[in-house]
Design a protein around this motif. Structure first.
Motif, short mmCIF file in Angstrom:
data_model
loop_
_atom_site.label_atom_id
_atom_site.label_comp_id
_atom_site.label_asym_id
_atom_site.label_seq_id
_atom_site.Cartn_x
_atom_site.Cartn_y
_atom_site.Cartn_z
N LYS A 1 -2.51 16.18 14.69
CA LYS A 1 -2.78 16.65 13.33
C LYS A 1 -2.21 15.69 12.28
N ASP A 2 -1.02 15.16 12.55
CA ASP A 2 -0.42 14.21 11.60
C ASP A 2 -1.29 12.96 11.46
N PHE A 3 -1.78 12.44 12.57
CA PHE A 3 -2.60 11.23 12.51
C PHE A 3 -3.98 11.51 11.92
N GLU A 4 -4.52 12.68 12.17
CA GLU A 4 -5.80 13.02 11.56
C GLU A 4 -5.66 13.09 10.04
N TYR B 1 0.88 -1.17 0.00
CA TYR B 1 0.00 0.00 0.00
C TYR B 1 0.91 1.22 0.00
N VAL B 2 1.26 1.67 -1.19
CA VAL B 2 2.20 2.79 -1.34
C VAL B 2 1.44 4.10 -1.19
N THR B 3 1.76 4.83 -0.14
CA THR B 3 1.12 6.12 0.13
C THR B 3 2.17 7.08 0.68
N PRO B 4 2.93 7.74 -0.21
CA PRO B 4 4.09 8.54 0.19
C PRO B 4 3.78 9.63 1.23
N LYS B 5 2.62 10.23 1.14
CA LYS B 5 2.29 11.30 2.09
C LYS B 5 2.33 10.78 3.52
N ILE B 6 1.85 9.57 3.71
CA ILE B 6 1.86 8.99 5.06
C ILE B 6 3.26 8.51 5.43
N THR B 7 3.87 7.70 4.55
CA THR B 7 5.13 7.05 4.92
C THR B 7 6.33 7.99 4.90
N GLU B 8 6.29 9.02 4.05
CA GLU B 8 7.46 9.89 3.92
C GLU B 8 7.34 11.22 4.64
N THR B 9 6.10 11.59 5.03
CA THR B 9 5.92 12.88 5.69
C THR B 9 5.24 12.75 7.05
N LEU B 10 4.04 12.23 7.06
CA LEU B 10 3.23 12.25 8.29
C LEU B 10 3.81 11.36 9.39
N LEU B 11 4.18 10.12 9.06
CA LEU B 11 4.75 9.25 10.08
C LEU B 11 6.10 9.76 10.57
N ARG C 1 -7.39 10.67 7.17
CA ARG C 1 -8.17 11.23 6.06
C ARG C 1 -7.77 10.56 4.74
N ILE C 2 -6.47 10.31 4.57
CA ILE C 2 -5.99 9.63 3.37
C ILE C 2 -6.52 8.19 3.31
N LEU C 3 -6.50 7.50 4.45
CA LEU C 3 -7.00 6.13 4.50
C LEU C 3 -8.48 6.06 4.15
N VAL C 4 -9.25 7.04 4.60
CA VAL C 4 -10.68 7.08 4.28
C VAL C 4 -10.87 7.33 2.79
N GLU C 5 -10.11 8.23 2.23
CA GLU C 5 -10.24 8.57 0.81
C GLU C 5 -9.88 7.37 -0.07
N ASP C 6 -8.84 6.64 0.30
CA ASP C 6 -8.42 5.48 -0.49
C ASP C 6 -9.34 4.28 -0.29
#
Length: 526
Positions: free
Chosen positions: A471-474, A447-457, A478-483
């Motif tokens: 805020k990072d987890f929110e 599950y490649v999601t750069p915004k989560i793995t490279e920025t938010l986490l 939001r990305i998980l819901v959208e996907d």
């Protein structure tokens, strides 16, 4: 042996896992060897005995037979030293983590456990790199350095305030370099560890016999001399064994009907310990499947699913609906799926499919494990099938396998849609997002999601104060819901059923809800 047996029914609404494990027993224990082993029943049989292969229910056994640098003494909500004498970050950037081991540590075969064994164990996990295995927990680790026989330093490639929690997971169990190959898994049914107990004998899918390890050096007090863990295929058989006094404790996999029956009956010989937990249950969609790989199909399913109906009809309200991958009670929890989809709606789901040019009914294959999570799983998937087909939008085929082969199937990408449960590795929102994303994750489904793995986490892991990561987890949720690649269904409570003669069950669950069997003992005074 006992002065008397009286009814002890504990049904306590406990606000958090940490308060669950903080409870104190009021009875003393004078365990003797002639009492025989404490017998624990569970539906969570190990899929492997090798820590390098496991990111699943095998940890339940590992916690009691292997040792980790850090772990959770009873009542602790954060990891504390176990094989280590001390551990700490040595820099202000949370990128160097140093541990000093206790003196005189040995494995159960008499070999020395030192810093070299620690490095070997961690390096081995990454070298073998099992798909869906624990190497996914070590994404922030750059290298392991041995300073001397007792000191080891973990150099991280990025700031990671959660790294001590990772070291406390049973995945990071320390193994004997002389008994575990560096580049492949150990395949026999024996274990060499340094934990509170040795594995005296093991019958796959049947039982594990644990005996107190006299050479153990760690926090566990071990209030019994031996424990036998019996593995069951379903809850009714397990509870019947408990009522017939063939078990002392039943945990993990208790079905809702059995929980309700134990709560309601007048059996003075049983007790039920209840606490809120952070176990979650969810669906996983395979992006390579012709239907499940389509965003509109996933979102239509999300729009149809009736979580309260599942919680009430299948689980008798022993679980509660969940609208986020991060459960209630943890910092960063949201209700994203409810906010976006609201109440179940066939009309809205139909429009999602129509707008995407998808013609109903959509064929779907849903997979579940027949034994891992208890007998209610079958009823849950039958309810999911009923809800989806009642919409007129889907044609559902249900399939199942026992846990061990089920794991192999989802790691090989065989299932279009499959069910999973998640018992946390550690009590932080990070552990309900990070394990499921990235090229390599706990699901074996990239599950490649750069915004989560490279920025938010990375942003969140740089924060030692976990109150600063909301805020990072929110945003990640939001990305998980959208996907809609992961669809949360419910959040569970923790239940332990036990003979009235047993104490310690209220203290036996660590913050990741793994049972520390050393806390269990028979009452010998009142």
């Amino acid at each position: 042996m006992f002065n008397r047996i009286r009814r002890l029914r504990q049904v306590a609404a406990i606000a958090s896992i940490s308060s669950l494990v903080a409870g104190c027993g009021v009875l003393s224990s004078d365990s003797t060897e002639d009492e025989g082993p404490i017998v624990v029943g569970t539906t969570a049989a190990p899929s492997t005995l090798d820590p390098a292969a496991s990111w699943d229910s095998s940890w339940e056994l590992f916690r009691n037979i292997y040792q980790t640098l850090l772990s959770y003494p009873s009542g602790a909500s954060a990891p504390e030293p176990d094989a280590a004498d001390s551990c700490q970050f040595t820099d202000s950037t949370n990128m160097k983590y140093k541990c000093e081991l206790r003196e005189g540590l040995t494995f159960s075969d008499g070999h020395t456990l030192d810093a070299h064994a620690v490095k070997y164990s961690i390096d081995r996990i990454r070298k073998i790199n099992v798909n869906g295995g624990p190497a996914g927990l070590l994404g922030s680790l750059e290298r392991v350095q041995v300073l001397n026989d007792r000191e080891v330093v973990f150099h991280l490639n990025k700031a990671d305030a959660t790294f001590p929690f990772v070291l406390a997971t049973p995945a990071m169990s320390i193994v004997d370099p002389e008994d575990y190959p560096a580049d492949k898994l150990r395949e026999d049914d024996t274990v060499v560890g340094s934990g509170p107990y040795t594995l005296e004998s093991y019958e796959e899918g049947q039982q594990a016999e644990l005996v107190k390890y006299d050479g153990y050096k760690g926090y566990s007090e071990r209030k019994n001399n031996a424990v036998t863990i019996r593995y069951f295929q379903d809850s009714p058989t397990m509870v019947a064994a408990l009522r017939d006094k063939k078990l002392d404790v039943a945990f993990r996999g208790l079905a809702a009907d059995d929980i309700v029956d134990i709560q309601a009956d007048d059996d003075d010989d049983l007790q039920l310990i209840e606490g809120s937990g952070t176990e979650i249950n969810y669906l996983v969609f395979n992006p390579k499947d012709s239907m499940a790989g389509k965003s509109a199909v996933r979102k239509a399913i999300a729009q149809v699913i009736d979580r309260p109906a599942i919680a009430h009809k299948v689980y008798k309200d022993t679980v509660e609906p969940l609208y986020s991958m991060v459960p209630k009670g943890l910092t960063g929890h949201t209700t994203g799926f409810f906010d976006d989809y609201g109440e179940p709606s066939k009309a809205k789901a139909g429009k999602i499919l129509t707008d995407a040019g998808i013609t109903a009914p959509v064929p779907l294959e849903l997979w579940y494990t027949s034994d891992r999570y208890g007998s209610a799983t079958k009823a849950e998937f039958e309810e999911l099938k009923s809800q989806l087909e009642a919409s007129g939008l889907f044609e559902v085929t249900l399939k199942s396998r026992p846990w061990k082969t089920y794991v192999e199937g989802y790691q090989n990408g065989e299932y279009p849609v499959f069910g999973r449960g998640w018992f946390p590795d550690f009590p932080d929102a990070d552990n309900f997002i990070a394990p499921f994303v990235g090229k390599q994750n706990a699901l074996g489904t990239p599950y490649v999601t750069p915004k989560i793995t490279e920025t938010l986490l990375p942003n969140s892991r740089a924060q030692s104060d976990r109150a600063n990561v909301v805020k990072d987890f929110e945003e990640a949720q939001r990305i998980l819901v959208e996907d809609a690649r992961l669809l949360p269904l419910w959040q569970g409570r923790q239940y332990v059923a036990a003979s009235a003669e047993i104490s310690g069950a209220e203290r036996a669950l660590d913050p990741s809800t793994i049972m520390m069997v050393g806390e269990l003992y028979r009452k010998t005074s009142w």
